[in-house]
Design a protein around this motif. Structure first.
Motif, short mmCIF file in Angstrom:
data_model
loop_
_atom_site.label_atom_id
_atom_site.label_comp_id
_atom_site.label_asym_id
_atom_site.label_seq_id
_atom_site.Cartn_x
_atom_site.Cartn_y
_atom_site.Cartn_z
N ARG A 54 0.83 -1.20 0.00
CA ARG A 54 0.00 0.00 0.00
C ARG A 54 0.87 1.25 0.00
O ARG A 54 0.65 2.18 -0.77
CB ARG A 54 -0.94 0.00 1.20
N ARG A 64 -3.56 8.44 -2.57
CA ARG A 64 -4.18 7.22 -2.04
C ARG A 64 -4.59 6.31 -3.20
O ARG A 64 -5.02 6.77 -4.24
CB ARG A 64 -5.41 7.62 -1.22
N PRO A 66 -7.32 3.87 -4.04
CA PRO A 66 -8.62 3.48 -3.48
C PRO A 66 -9.17 2.15 -3.98
O PRO A 66 -10.14 1.64 -3.42
CB PRO A 66 -9.54 4.61 -3.92
N ALA A 85 -8.81 -1.63 4.22
CA ALA A 85 -10.17 -1.35 4.69
C ALA A 85 -10.42 0.15 4.70
O ALA A 85 -9.56 0.94 5.06
CB ALA A 85 -10.38 -1.94 6.07
N GLY A 86 -11.62 0.54 4.28
CA GLY A 86 -11.98 1.95 4.28
C GLY A 86 -11.54 2.64 3.03
O GLY A 86 -11.70 3.79 2.81
#
Length: 86
Positions: A54, A64, A66, A85-86
């Motif tokens: 990540r 980020r 996603p 997660a998220g």
């Protein structure tokens, strides 16, 4: 700061597309970076490996990441997914 594919331990295949061979299980992870988003393909075999992937993907994308696609349910491809997660 801009990170190159090679500095991050990845192989650049085309503009915005690369892969990383993971040690131990001979698993390949992919990354596709588009204009508005980015997609990581597979997440590695552990939480630590997933977190490292990540971080590398975010450094390469400059933002980020996603989206996560899991190619199949073998542990070496999915156990790192929880860090997304998220």
């Amino acid at each position: 700061m801009t990170v190159t594919w090679e500095e991050a331990g990845w192989e650049r295949l085309a503009a915005g597309v690369g892969r990383c061979r993971l040690p131990g299980w001979d698993c390949t992870v992919g990354l596709v970076i588009g204009g508005d988003s980015a997609l990581l393909i597979d997440a590695g075999s552990s939480l630590a490996e997933g977190a490292r992937l990540r971080g590398q993907a975010q450094a390469l994308a400059g933002r980020r990441v996603p989206l996560l696609a899991l190619t199949h349910l073998h542990f070496d491809h999915v156990f790192g997914a929880a860090v997304f997660a998220g």
